[in-house]
Design a protein around this motif. Structure first.
Motif, PDB file in Angstrom:
ATOM      1  N   ASN A 224      36.004  42.403  37.644  1.00 36.02           N
ATOM      2  CA  ASN A 224      36.718  41.411  36.846  1.00 36.02           C
ATOM      3  C   ASN A 224      37.189  41.983  35.511  1.00 36.02           C
ATOM      4  O   ASN A 224      36.917  43.139  35.169  1.00 36.02           O
ATOM      5  CB  ASN A 224      35.819  40.196  36.608  1.00 36.02           C
ATOM      6  N   SER A 225      37.894  41.141  34.751  1.00 32.69           N
ATOM      7  CA  SER A 225      38.344  41.494  33.402  1.00 32.69           C
ATOM      8  C   SER A 225      37.410  40.836  32.388  1.00 32.69           C
ATOM      9  O   SER A 225      37.154  39.625  32.476  1.00 32.69           O
ATOM     10  CB  SER A 225      39.782  41.009  33.174  1.00 32.69           C
ATOM     11  N   TRP A 226      36.943  41.632  31.425  1.00 35.52           N
ATOM     12  CA  TRP A 226      35.959  41.141  30.456  1.00 35.52           C
ATOM     13  C   TRP A 226      36.373  41.522  29.035  1.00 35.52           C
ATOM     14  O   TRP A 226      36.702  42.674  28.767  1.00 35.52           O
ATOM     15  CB  TRP A 226      34.578  41.745  30.727  1.00 35.52           C
ATOM     16  N   LEU A 227      36.334  40.539  28.163  1.00 31.72           N
ATOM     17  CA  LEU A 227      36.449  40.788  26.733  1.00 31.72           C
ATOM     18  C   LEU A 227      35.027  40.726  26.175  1.00 31.72           C
ATOM     19  O   LEU A 227      34.389  39.675  26.219  1.00 31.72           O
ATOM     20  CB  LEU A 227      37.338  39.740  26.069  1.00 31.72           C
TER      21      LEU A 227
ATOM     22  N   TYR B  46      42.074  31.805  27.054  1.00 35.35           N
ATOM     23  CA  TYR B  46      42.351  32.820  28.070  1.00 35.35           C
ATOM     24  C   TYR B  46      41.434  32.793  29.290  1.00 35.35           C
ATOM     25  O   TYR B  46      41.672  33.536  30.241  1.00 35.35           O
ATOM     26  CB  TYR B  46      42.305  34.210  27.425  1.00 35.35           C
ATOM     27  N   SER B  47      40.402  31.961  29.285  1.00 32.95           N
ATOM     28  CA  SER B  47      39.528  31.937  30.460  1.00 32.95           C
ATOM     29  C   SER B  47      40.267  31.443  31.700  1.00 32.95           C
ATOM     30  O   SER B  47      39.966  31.862  32.827  1.00 32.95           O
ATOM     31  CB  SER B  47      38.292  31.065  30.192  1.00 32.95           C
TER      32      SER B  47
ATOM     33  N   LEU C  93      40.303  35.858  32.242  1.00 29.31           N
ATOM     34  CA  LEU C  93      39.708  36.785  31.284  1.00 29.31           C
ATOM     35  C   LEU C  93      38.337  36.234  30.900  1.00 29.31           C
ATOM     36  O   LEU C  93      38.240  35.150  30.313  1.00 29.31           O
ATOM     37  CB  LEU C  93      40.587  36.944  30.048  1.00 29.31           C
ATOM     38  N   ASN C  94      37.297  36.943  31.270  1.00 30.08           N
ATOM     39  CA  ASN C  94      35.930  36.504  30.994  1.00 30.08           C
ATOM     40  C   ASN C  94      35.487  36.975  29.611  1.00 30.08           C
ATOM     41  O   ASN C  94      35.896  38.039  29.143  1.00 30.08           O
ATOM     42  CB  ASN C  94      34.975  37.063  32.044  1.00 30.08           C
TER      43      ASN C  94
ATOM     44  N   LEU D 129      38.140  45.353  25.712  1.00 29.96           N
ATOM     45  CA  LEU D 129      38.563  44.699  26.944  1.00 29.96           C
ATOM     46  C   LEU D 129      38.389  45.693  28.082  1.00 29.96           C
ATOM     47  O   LEU D 129      38.937  46.801  28.050  1.00 29.96           O
ATOM     48  CB  LEU D 129      40.016  44.237  26.843  1.00 29.96           C
TER      49      LEU D 129
ATOM     50  N   HIS E 116      38.759  46.182  32.223  1.00 35.14           N
ATOM     51  CA  HIS E 116      39.370  45.661  33.451  1.00 35.14           C
ATOM     52  C   HIS E 116      39.012  46.599  34.592  1.00 35.14           C
ATOM     53  O   HIS E 116      39.388  47.773  34.595  1.00 35.14           O
ATOM     54  CB  HIS E 116      40.891  45.575  33.296  1.00 35.14           C
TER      55      HIS E 116
ATOM     56  N   ILE F  99      45.353  41.569  23.797  1.00 32.47           N
ATOM     57  CA  ILE F  99      44.933  40.681  24.889  1.00 32.47           C
ATOM     58  C   ILE F  99      46.169  40.120  25.594  1.00 32.47           C
ATOM     59  O   ILE F  99      46.260  40.114  26.831  1.00 32.47           O
ATOM     60  CB  ILE F  99      44.054  39.531  24.350  1.00 32.47           C
TER      61      ILE F  99
ATOM     62  N   LEU G 252      47.472  40.582  29.516  1.00 38.14           N
ATOM     63  CA  LEU G 252      47.701  39.475  30.446  1.00 38.14           C
ATOM     64  C   LEU G 252      49.144  39.464  30.949  1.00 38.14           C
ATOM     65  O   LEU G 252      49.401  39.196  32.133  1.00 38.14           O
ATOM     66  CB  LEU G 252      47.361  38.144  29.763  1.00 38.14           C
TER      67      LEU G 252
END
Length: 312
Positions: A8-11, A36-37, A41-42, A95, A97, A118, A122
């Motif tokens: 997944n994508s994580w900030l 953004y969730s 974007l987690n 970030l 990914h 960010i 996206l």
């Protein structure tokens, strides 16, 4: 971390929640989660626990509930997560990914282009994606200006050089200090005067002496203290605050400072946390005095002090 993490994508935020920058990061994390969730974007916040009380579940629950945090928060007790991501000095935001770092910012520049990047990330997956303008908080942004740590082996910062003989070993394994010297007539920025009877362990000082006092010269426009009640009863410790020889007033009162009808200004201490005492000091180089009038009934622990300044 969850086995699905790498897919997944994580900030990810790495913060010290007792610093002004750490508290600001929580505000941005909540807003970016809201924005953004829904775009997959987690958000993950990693707390670097400079004090042991952050390792206690009830304090983390209190933090998440009071701040209405809906995303995962991890306490990195041995800093293995921070070490794996090269984030040993907070604040840091990055970030990730699918296990690849897209960007990272840290230190005073952690907010520089973060949200712009960010949005670029996206839109790289969806070029026509409609997004809100960059978030600008409605509150004053406070930057870190300095910190004092009172323990004899703090996890962050250096031990304060107390007036000799300072704190000496005691039978219970901690240290005791009896400070009954006269307060200096003139103090410089960064100076500290301690009075009364105190105990010290690796990360804090403690007192049950109603005559105890801490005096220092501020080095920022904002002032906060990390403290905890040691009272075994219902009475909460009080910190009586004086600045420039008198009580604080409305225009400089921090969020936890109470202005009493009697004309004094106090902070009521309960669970271990950051207590915001003073703000918007026009002249930061002022003498701040902390007294502990009910310490004999409600002992108190003081971990550290934070100075900050408003960022334009």
């Amino acid at each position: 971390l969850d086995p699905q993490f790498a897919k997944n994508s994580w900030l990810i935020f790495f913060i010290d929640p007792t610093d002004y920058s750490g508290q600001l990061a929580q505000i941005y994390a909540k807003e970016w989660y809201r924005r953004y969730s829904s775009h997959h974007l987690n958000i993950l916040v990693v707390l670097l626990p400079v004090y042991q009380f952050w390792q206690m579940r009830e304090n983390i629950v209190q933090l998440t509930e009071s701040q209405q945090i809906l995303f995962p928060m991890v306490v990195d007790v041995d800093q293995t997560i921070a070490g794996a991501f090269g984030a040993l000095v907070p604040p840091k935001v990055m970030l990730i990914h699918q296990s690849k770092t897209q960007f990272e910012y840290y230190g005073n520049n952690w907010l520089l282009n973060t949200e712009i990047d960010i949005q670029h990330f996206l839109r790289s997956k969806d070029p026509g994606l409609a997004l809100l303008p960059v978030f600008v908080p409605k509150i004053s942004v406070i930057q870190d200006a300095g910190r004092l740590e009172f323990g004899y082996s703090p996890a962050v910062g250096e031990e304060i050089n107390y007036e000799k003989p300072g704190f000496l070993p005691s039978p219970n394994g901690n240290r005791e200090g009896r400070f009954h010297g006269l307060r200096p007539k003139k103090m410089e920025e960064g100076d500290l005067f301690i009075g009364g009877d105190w105990h010290q362990d690796v990360e804090k000082i403690m007192t049950s002496d109603p005559n105890a006092v801490l005096v220092f010269m501020s080095s920022g426009s904002n002032f906060s203290i990390v403290a905890q009640s040691l009272s075994k009863g219902s009475e909460a410790p009080l910190i009586l605050v004086e600045i420039g020889g008198g009580p604080a007033h409305d225009s400089i009162a921090g969020g936890h400072l109470l202005l009493e009808d009697t004309g004094v200004s106090t902070v009521k201490v309960r669970q271990p946390q950051v207590y915001h005492v003073l703000r918007n000091l026009e002249n930061p180089s002022q003498e701040i005095v902390l007294k502990f009038p009910n310490a004999s009934l409600a002992p108190i622990a003081v971990y550290g002090i934070r100075f900050g300044y408003e960022s334009v």
